[in-house]
Design a protein around this motif. Structure first.
Motif, PDB file in Angstrom:
ATOM      1  N   ASP A  15       0.991   4.232  -2.766  1.00  0.00           N
ATOM      2  CA  ASP A  15       0.670   5.588  -2.318  1.00  0.00           C
ATOM      3  C   ASP A  15       1.821   6.570  -2.532  1.00  0.00           C
ATOM      4  OD1 ASP A  15      -1.809   4.717  -1.587  1.00  0.00           O
ATOM      5  OD2 ASP A  15      -1.428   4.721   0.576  1.00  0.00           O
ATOM      6  N   ASP A  55      -6.207   2.077  -2.384  1.00  0.00           N
ATOM      7  CA  ASP A  55      -7.191   3.135  -2.588  1.00  0.00           C
ATOM      8  C   ASP A  55      -7.510   3.209  -4.080  1.00  0.00           C
ATOM      9  OD1 ASP A  55      -8.552   5.555  -3.011  1.00  0.00           O
ATOM     10  OD2 ASP A  55      -7.444   6.592  -1.427  1.00  0.00           O
ATOM     11  N   ARG A 109       0.834  -1.205   0.000  1.00  0.00           N
ATOM     12  CA  ARG A 109       0.000   0.000   0.000  1.00  0.00           C
ATOM     13  C   ARG A 109       0.871   1.258   0.000  1.00  0.00           C
ATOM     14  NH1 ARG A 109      -5.240   1.747   1.504  1.00  0.00           N
ATOM     15  NH2 ARG A 109      -5.232   4.010   1.173  1.00  0.00           N
TER      16      ARG A 109
END
Length: 366
Positions: A271, A294, A267
């Motif tokens: 990001d 996301d 993640r």
């Protein structure tokens, strides 16, 4: 023939050194006298059954040694050749026929299924078959391998240190040089500074990346990352990784490599990307491990890709890495500590503790 090997008899059990019987090579196979074998994270996943390999088994898949015997039909490898052993592939599926053996349709069965391509075993303990691993089972003094696993290497470099080129080193460096192919001056972050991550950093240095960021929780490894070419380091134990990456790059990195196998780092890697950036996942974890991303981060032209085994042709790529080593541009020997076969459990514990980066079992002289 009989030979000593480190055998995994049960889930999570320590390796036991014992005598086994090894069959002669069949057509398209070779017998290798092993000189050195690297210990890889994937061996530990198989030992713990996070990757379910049939047991009992002889693990090990970063072998290097000398050809002792060749089976029928083997013409380009000769007795006495120095070789590195790499992953197994079928040679007949679409992936293999297109020169992408790392994408072999039968990769999992051939490397983790416990048998050779013909569905039989070459290794035995008394009356019991022992499972094969990656078509080589190199935690032993001898190995029978498919000729497709075999990479001939020059004789003017120490053979005992070359085994990791068959997996961890080619995987990490190949993520940069074969998959991402960064332009000079671009930015990259590498999560995890084990063998794979440090090999990626060396690859980024060869590719002349401008900003090379190493992320880990061990200061000693981050210091080594600087020696390998990292321009910046981040200790994830006491720093916000994504914030620190943004401070260094302003808009994020062009490329990220996740080599720790920890889902939270996957993640963070995504990001930390700039728009049009790409993250490559090179480390495995227990089967079924999930990563949360996301959607809106991905939506804005950011990419997350899987990756296997260096994404090159080992018979071409591994000699290229050796040449870079000889020129002083790829010093992977700085990662290595040597152990005997009898010290395999100590080597694994040192690997887990982080005190050893790349453990190699030294099995004999050339």
């Amino acid at each position: 023939m009989k030979a000593k090997a480190a055998v995994t008899f049960g889930k999570g059990e320590p390796f036991r050194i014992t005598d086994i019987k090894i069959d002669d090579p069949k057509p398209g196979e070779v017998l290798v006298r092993l000189v050195g074998t690297g210990i890889c994270h994937t061996d530990l996943l198989a030992q713990s059954q996070a990757y379910p390999v049939p047991l009992p088994a002889v693990l090990g898949h970063e072998g290097a040694g000398v050809i002792e015997k060749v089976g029928l039909g083997v013409t380009h490898i000769e007795v006495g050749d120095h070789v590195v052993l790499t992953y197994s592939s079928c040679g007949t599926c679409g992936g293999c026929l297109s020169g992408k053996a790392y994408a072999c349709e039968h990769f999992y069965d051939l490397n983790f299924g416990g048998k050779m391509k013909d569905g039989t075993c070459r290794l035995h303990k008394d009356d019991q078959d022992l499972s094969n691993f990656f078509g080589q089972s190199s935690f032993a003094y001898y190995s029978v391998a498919s000729v497709r696993n075999v990479v001939k290497v020059p004789k003017d470099v120490p053979l005992e240190m070359l085994g990791p080129l068959g997996c961890g080193v080619q995987t990490g460096s190949g993520a940069v040089l074969n998959k991402l192919k960064p332009s000079p001056g671009t930015s990259i972050v590498v999560f995890g500074t084990g063998t794979v991550g440090l090999s990626a950093i060396m690859g980024a240095n060869v590719a002349h990346c401008g900003i090379i960021i190493a992320v880990d929780i061990q200061e000693s490894r981050l210091e080594l990352a600087k020696e390998m070419g990292a321009t910046h380091t981040i200790n994830a134990k006491d720093q916000n990784v994504v914030e620190e990456i943004m401070k260094i790059t302003k808009n994020g990195v062009n490329y990220a490599i996740e080599s720790s196998g920890r889902p939270e780092n996957s993640r963070f890697a995504v990001d930390s990307l700039a728009v049009l950036g790409t993250t490559v996942q090179v480390a495995g974890a227990a089967l079924g491990t999930e990563v949360s991303l996301d959607i809106n981060t991905i939506l804005f032209e950011r990419n997350y890709k899987g990756f296997l085994m260096g994404e090159g042709v080992p018979q071409l790529y591994i000699p290229m890495l050796i040449e870079l080593y000889k020129q002083g541009k790829f010093p992977f020997d700085k990662l290595i500590n040597y152990y005997t076969l009898e010290q395999i459990n100590d080597a694994i514990q040192d690997t887990k503790n982080g005190t050893t980066i790349k453990a190699i079992l030294k099995l004999g002289e050339v």
